[in-house]
Design a protein around this motif. Structure first.
Motif, PDB file in Angstrom:
ATOM      1  N   PRO A 322      -3.134  22.290  -3.806  1.00 51.63           N
ATOM      2  CA  PRO A 322      -2.839  21.768  -2.466  1.00 51.63           C
ATOM      3  C   PRO A 322      -2.248  20.360  -2.581  1.00 51.63           C
ATOM      4  O   PRO A 322      -2.791  19.502  -3.296  1.00 51.63           O
ATOM      5  CB  PRO A 322      -4.212  21.711  -1.786  1.00 51.63           C
ATOM      6  CG  PRO A 322      -5.089  22.599  -2.603  1.00 51.63           C
ATOM      7  CD  PRO A 322      -4.528  22.638  -3.991  1.00 51.63           C
ATOM      8  N   THR A 323      -1.127  20.140  -1.894  1.00 51.66           N
ATOM      9  CA  THR A 323      -0.401  18.874  -2.050  1.00 51.66           C
ATOM     10  C   THR A 323      -0.024  18.322  -0.687  1.00 51.66           C
ATOM     11  O   THR A 323       0.352  19.076   0.213  1.00 51.66           O
ATOM     12  CB  THR A 323       0.880  19.118  -2.887  1.00 51.66           C
ATOM     13  OG1 THR A 323       0.488  19.681  -4.138  1.00 51.66           O
ATOM     14  CG2 THR A 323       1.643  17.829  -3.136  1.00 51.66           C
ATOM     15  N   GLU A 324      -0.135  17.011  -0.551  1.00 54.37           N
ATOM     16  CA  GLU A 324       0.316  16.349   0.678  1.00 54.37           C
ATOM     17  C   GLU A 324       1.263  15.244   0.306  1.00 54.37           C
ATOM     18  O   GLU A 324       1.091  14.611  -0.740  1.00 54.37           O
ATOM     19  CB  GLU A 324      -0.865  15.673   1.375  1.00 54.37           C
ATOM     20  CG  GLU A 324      -1.731  16.592   2.167  1.00 54.37           C
ATOM     21  CD  GLU A 324      -3.064  15.931   2.416  1.00 54.37           C
ATOM     22  OE1 GLU A 324      -3.084  14.812   2.954  1.00 54.37           O
ATOM     23  OE2 GLU A 324      -4.075  16.527   2.027  1.00 54.37           O
ATOM     24  N   VAL A 325       2.213  15.003   1.191  1.00 56.04           N
ATOM     25  CA  VAL A 325       3.153  13.908   0.953  1.00 56.04           C
ATOM     26  C   VAL A 325       2.975  12.901   2.066  1.00 56.04           C
ATOM     27  O   VAL A 325       2.944  13.258   3.239  1.00 56.04           O
ATOM     28  CB  VAL A 325       4.611  14.408   0.943  1.00 56.04           C
ATOM     29  CG1 VAL A 325       5.555  13.281   0.543  1.00 56.04           C
ATOM     30  CG2 VAL A 325       4.763  15.563  -0.024  1.00 56.04           C
ATOM     31  N   GLU A 326       2.856  11.647   1.676  1.00 58.47           N
ATOM     32  CA  GLU A 326       2.542  10.606   2.650  1.00 58.47           C
ATOM     33  C   GLU A 326       3.621   9.525   2.593  1.00 58.47           C
ATOM     34  O   GLU A 326       3.985   9.073   1.496  1.00 58.47           O
ATOM     35  CB  GLU A 326       1.206   9.996   2.215  1.00 58.47           C
ATOM     36  CG  GLU A 326       0.520   9.124   3.199  1.00 58.47           C
ATOM     37  CD  GLU A 326      -0.189   9.906   4.290  1.00 58.47           C
ATOM     38  OE1 GLU A 326       0.365   9.951   5.388  1.00 58.47           O
ATOM     39  OE2 GLU A 326      -1.280  10.460   4.035  1.00 58.47           O
ATOM     40  N   GLN A 327       4.152   9.140   3.754  1.00 58.52           N
ATOM     41  CA  GLN A 327       5.026   7.960   3.786  1.00 58.52           C
ATOM     42  C   GLN A 327       4.162   6.805   3.263  1.00 58.52           C
ATOM     43  O   GLN A 327       3.061   6.574   3.773  1.00 58.52           O
ATOM     44  CB  GLN A 327       5.465   7.729   5.243  1.00 58.52           C
ATOM     45  CG  GLN A 327       6.800   7.028   5.416  1.00 58.52           C
ATOM     46  CD  GLN A 327       6.824   5.610   4.892  1.00 58.52           C
ATOM     47  OE1 GLN A 327       5.798   4.941   4.885  1.00 58.52           O
ATOM     48  NE2 GLN A 327       7.984   5.155   4.451  1.00 58.52           N
ATOM     49  N   ALA A 328       4.623   6.100   2.258  1.00 57.59           N
ATOM     50  CA  ALA A 328       3.747   5.139   1.577  1.00 57.59           C
ATOM     51  C   ALA A 328       3.187   4.078   2.527  1.00 57.59           C
ATOM     52  O   ALA A 328       2.050   3.622   2.361  1.00 57.59           O
ATOM     53  CB  ALA A 328       4.492   4.485   0.416  1.00 57.59           C
ATOM     54  N   ALA A 329       3.976   3.707   3.555  1.00 61.36           N
ATOM     55  CA  ALA A 329       3.514   2.666   4.478  1.00 61.36           C
ATOM     56  C   ALA A 329       2.294   3.126   5.278  1.00 61.36           C
ATOM     57  O   ALA A 329       1.511   2.307   5.764  1.00 61.36           O
ATOM     58  CB  ALA A 329       4.645   2.270   5.426  1.00 61.36           C
ATOM     59  N   GLU A 330       2.146   4.439   5.451  1.00 57.51           N
ATOM     60  CA  GLU A 330       1.024   4.988   6.209  1.00 57.51           C
ATOM     61  C   GLU A 330      -0.231   5.134   5.356  1.00 57.51           C
ATOM     62  O   GLU A 330      -1.336   5.214   5.865  1.00 57.51           O
ATOM     63  CB  GLU A 330       1.384   6.396   6.715  1.00 57.51           C
ATOM     64  CG  GLU A 330       2.082   6.421   8.047  1.00 57.51           C
ATOM     65  CD  GLU A 330       1.284   5.701   9.130  1.00 57.51           C
ATOM     66  OE1 GLU A 330       0.184   6.136   9.441  1.00 57.51           O
ATOM     67  OE2 GLU A 330       1.784   4.689   9.644  1.00 57.51           O
ATOM     68  N   PHE A 331      -0.022   5.239   4.045  1.00 60.59           N
ATOM     69  CA  PHE A 331      -1.080   5.666   3.143  1.00 60.59           C
ATOM     70  C   PHE A 331      -2.393   4.915   3.381  1.00 60.59           C
ATOM     71  O   PHE A 331      -3.430   5.510   3.653  1.00 60.59           O
ATOM     72  CB  PHE A 331      -0.606   5.505   1.693  1.00 60.59           C
ATOM     73  CG  PHE A 331      -1.541   6.070   0.681  1.00 60.59           C
ATOM     74  CD1 PHE A 331      -1.450   7.397   0.295  1.00 60.59           C
ATOM     75  CD2 PHE A 331      -2.537   5.291   0.104  1.00 60.59           C
ATOM     76  CE1 PHE A 331      -2.319   7.931  -0.642  1.00 60.59           C
ATOM     77  CE2 PHE A 331      -3.411   5.808  -0.827  1.00 60.59           C
ATOM     78  CZ  PHE A 331      -3.295   7.124  -1.205  1.00 60.59           C
ATOM     79  N   ARG A 332      -2.332   3.589   3.300  1.00 61.23           N
ATOM     80  CA  ARG A 332      -3.625   2.882   3.369  1.00 61.23           C
ATOM     81  C   ARG A 332      -4.149   2.763   4.788  1.00 61.23           C
ATOM     82  O   ARG A 332      -5.329   2.586   5.023  1.00 61.23           O
ATOM     83  CB  ARG A 332      -3.536   1.519   2.721  1.00 61.23           C
ATOM     84  CG  ARG A 332      -2.559   0.588   3.366  1.00 61.23           C
ATOM     85  CD  ARG A 332      -2.437  -0.632   2.503  1.00 61.23           C
ATOM     86  NE  ARG A 332      -1.284  -1.383   2.924  1.00 61.23           N
ATOM     87  CZ  ARG A 332      -1.221  -2.686   2.908  1.00 61.23           C
ATOM     88  NH1 ARG A 332      -2.248  -3.378   2.463  1.00 61.23           N
ATOM     89  NH2 ARG A 332      -0.141  -3.301   3.288  1.00 61.23           N
ATOM     90  N   TYR A 333      -3.255   2.858   5.793  1.00 61.18           N
ATOM     91  CA  TYR A 333      -3.720   2.711   7.167  1.00 61.18           C
ATOM     92  C   TYR A 333      -4.344   4.005   7.693  1.00 61.18           C
ATOM     93  O   TYR A 333      -5.123   3.994   8.624  1.00 61.18           O
ATOM     94  CB  TYR A 333      -2.570   2.237   8.065  1.00 61.18           C
ATOM     95  CG  TYR A 333      -2.090   0.880   7.609  1.00 61.18           C
ATOM     96  CD1 TYR A 333      -2.919  -0.242   7.717  1.00 61.18           C
ATOM     97  CD2 TYR A 333      -0.855   0.724   7.007  1.00 61.18           C
ATOM     98  CE1 TYR A 333      -2.515  -1.486   7.256  1.00 61.18           C
ATOM     99  CE2 TYR A 333      -0.442  -0.514   6.546  1.00 61.18           C
ATOM    100  CZ  TYR A 333      -1.275  -1.618   6.676  1.00 61.18           C
ATOM    101  OH  TYR A 333      -0.878  -2.841   6.213  1.00 61.18           O
ATOM    102  N   ARG A 334      -3.981   5.127   7.069  1.00 63.96           N
ATOM    103  CA  ARG A 334      -4.564   6.411   7.501  1.00 63.96           C
ATOM    104  C   ARG A 334      -5.935   6.650   6.896  1.00 63.96           C
ATOM    105  O   ARG A 334      -6.558   7.644   7.166  1.00 63.96           O
ATOM    106  CB  ARG A 334      -3.668   7.552   7.025  1.00 63.96           C
ATOM    107  CG  ARG A 334      -2.566   7.882   7.971  1.00 63.96           C
ATOM    108  CD  ARG A 334      -1.984   9.203   7.586  1.00 63.96           C
ATOM    109  NE  ARG A 334      -2.970  10.253   7.683  1.00 63.96           N
ATOM    110  CZ  ARG A 334      -2.756  11.498   7.282  1.00 63.96           C
ATOM    111  NH1 ARG A 334      -1.609  11.820   6.738  1.00 63.96           N
ATOM    112  NH2 ARG A 334      -3.673  12.419   7.396  1.00 63.96           N
TER     113      ARG A 334
END
Ligand code: F6R
Length: 608
Positions: A322-334
């Motif tokens: 299972p893989t997810e792709v995250e816009q890096a700017a969102e990563f820590r705020y999510r």
């Protein structure tokens, strides 16, 4: 973004600094400046290209000064102008500073410094640095710089001159890269290795909190606590000629055509014919540790994000992870859910993108296994992640990323093969994929032969002000990447969409003025794509189709057909994106756009 270069040696520095800035032009900038050291500091600045600065410097005649610093600025605080260009001086004119990064407490510092009598002339945050140094100066240059930096919060890579020390440069780093080049009878400092390669192969990458004191014959390293420190000397492993344009009109075209070689370099020595797998030793994970990975999270921005989105299809389809792709700017705020069996893959060509770096730090802090996919060796993300896979794409100078993307996707495919073989992918399927990866350079070479056809089609459509790109499966992120390339360098509105999503809204925008580029390759989902093309034609849009080999599936709809060589669905994003890169290039060229340095863009985005 901004670029720094500094030189101290036994020959005139001005032209060396200008040449260094030219090598940094690829980072994107809007103004430039230079300060030469001496009893009086000489500063020259210009808005626009480095050649404007060069002309302004030449008006001063021959300048014998052998030490200086220079800068290309990408505006953050204050519009592009001579007063906002670096170097910035303190109000007494004793110190000059070039700065990359953002000083977060500059407003508070500026207010205090103004009360202490310092005068400010620019709108920048950077101007507080020379004034703060001047405030602490009691005859000891190093002490004053170190004391000032301890008061600063935010990010910086700086180089500083002091008129009392005419052959010394002090450089320092916190969150914005600084590399020191160790030459013969000269020492050089820059924000990346590109300007250094012409003078030396021996470099030191500063760590956060380091100060380097450069004179013609010596480099001393200290911390901002003013304590001595030692750092490893690394060597630059690429050829200086690799960062030139050769016979190509633009770096972008050169880099597009380099892809068979850059992909061959990415693959070299990494496929295992015995195991029918890939060997990616930079990961530093045993088969047992690989088998424990239960989830993958990919983080990146822009083109690197699109590569990650292609990778998501690979990991789920080939390795069943299972893989997810995250816009890096969102990563820590999510506040992402990360456990010790999560593999986090930050992807960054430059290895300096601020948002991706922040994601790396967050993931490491949460105890994930973090493995970076970077191109620039020794870059901050590569070093902080500690483990990862270098792309070996060679220097990418064009602001619009091309060869880095295909090398990123190639690495992701090799990693999926390795993880797949570590799980349920059998030897035969592993071998089939491995052989396809090996054939990639040849398939890209075949695709590049389509350049004249693509050039004609691009010229025909160069009138368009809006464009849609549609794809399905792993050609959906490929469509996003194609559209991004077009908007970056031709400044027209181009949107990538999943072909099925078009009818849920955006189809309202289609008419005879809005062409659609449809990725109709012969891979699963092709019949549905043909249906989607019909929907576009019914709204009077013209269609350009990318198809596989001599497939005739799109012939009934359009004469504007781009053919890529037959391959499996895993390889199709790579061949297809090369065609889309060429399309964007020829389209922008037909519109007379400045291809290598698109307006408002920077190669390395070091602000969040
Ligand atoms: C587009 C492009 C950008 C970068 C993005 C991330 O052509 O180059 O979208 O991909 O700024 O940069 P890196 O990969 O250096 O983190």
């Amino acid at each position: 973004m901004c670029g720094i270069v500094g030189f101290t040696g036994n020959r005139p520095a001005a032209q060396i600094l200008i040449d260094g800035l030219k090598r940094l032009e690829y980072r994107g900038y809007d103004s430039a400046g230079i300060t030469l050291a001496g009893k009086e500091l000489i500063t020259v600045k210009a808005v626009g290209k480095v050649r404007n600065l060069e002309a302004a410097v030449n008006e001063h005649g021959t300048l014998p000064n052998t030490t200086g610093i220079a800068h290309t600025r990408w505006a953050t605080h204050g519009a592009p102008s001579v007063k906002n260009a670096h170097p910035h001086m303190d109000s007494s004119g004793r110190f000059a500073v070039v700065h990359n990064g953002i000083i977060e407490n500059y407003a508070e510092l500026k207010q205090k410094l103004e009360q202490q009598g310092h005068k400010f002339v620019s709108d920048t945050d950077s101007e507080v640095i020379p004034n703060l140094i001047a405030e602490f100066y009691q005859g000891d240059f190093v002490q004053a710089v170190a004391s000032a930096l301890r008061r600063i919060s935010g990010t910086y890579g700086i180089a500083v001159l002091c008129s009392d020390y005419p052959d010394t440069i002090i450089a320092a780093r916190h969150g914005s890269p600084i590399v020191v080049g160790l030459g013969d009878d000269c020492n050089i400092v820059a924000s990346d290795v590109t300007p250094l390669a012409a003078y030396t192969r021996k470099v030191i990458y500063l760590d956060d909190g380091d100060l380097a004191i450069l004179s013609p014959k010596n480099v001393e390293l200290r911390t901002i606590e003013n304590l001595p420190v030692e750092r490893e000397v690394s060597s630059i492993d690429w050829d200086v000629s690799a960062s030139g344009k050769g016979s190509y009109e633009h770096f972008m075209l050169k880099e597009i055509f380099e892809q068979p070689d850059s992909i061959a370099n990415t693959i070299r020595g990494r496929l295992d014919h015995h195991l029918k797998s890939a060997i990616l030793s930079g990961l530093g994970l045993s088969p047992h540790e690989l088998a424990k990975i239960s989830r993958i999270v990919i983080a990146g921005c822009g083109t690197s994000l699109h590569a990650g989105m292609v990778g998501e299809y690979f990991f789920e389809d080939i390795a069943s992870i299972p893989t997810e792709v995250e816009q890096a700017a969102e990563f820590r705020y999510r506040n992402p859910i990360i456990d010790p069996d999560t593999l986090v893959l930050p992807i960054s060509q430059s290895g300096e993108t601020a948002d991706t770096l922040a994601a790396v730090r967050e993931a490491m802090n949460k105890g994930a296994i973090v493995a970076a996919l970077c191109n620039v060796v020794g870059s901050t993300i590569a070093r902080e992640a500690g483990r990862g896979i270098y792309l070996h794409a060679g220097p990418e100078i064009s602001v619009a990323s091309t060869k880095a993307f295909t090398c990123q996707v190639t690495v992701l495919l090799m990693l999926a093969l390795m993880l797949g073989r570590n799980r349920r992918l059998n030897r035969d399927d592993g071998e089939r994929l491995m052989l396809e990866i090996e054939k990639l350079p040849e398939l890209i070479r075949e695709t590049l032969k389509q350049a004249p056809v693509i050039e004609k089609i691009a010229e025909k459509y160069a009138y368009a002000e809006d464009f849609f790109y549609i794809g399905r499966g792993c050609l959906y992120p490929t469509a996003l990447e194609g559209a991004l390339k077009l908007k970056e360098i031709s400044y027209i509105h181009a949107e990538g969409y999943h072909a099925a999503e078009l009818k849920h809204g955006p189809i309202a925008l289609l008419d005879e003025k809005v062409p659609v580029l449809a990725l109709a390759n012969a891979i699963p989902g092709q019949e549905k794509m043909i249906g989607n093309i019909q929907e576009c034609l019914a709204r009077k849009s013209s269609v350009i189709a990318v198809v596989t080999g001599d497939d005739t599936a799109a012939d009934q709809f359009t004469g504007d057909i781009i053919r890529v060589p037959p391959s499996s669905r895993f390889i199709a994003p790579l061949t297809t994106v090369v065609a889309l890169q060429l399309f964007a290039y020829y389209f922008a060229r037909a519109r007379g756009c400045e291809i290598d340095h698109p307006r408002n863009l920077a190669k390395s985005v070091t602000v969040e």
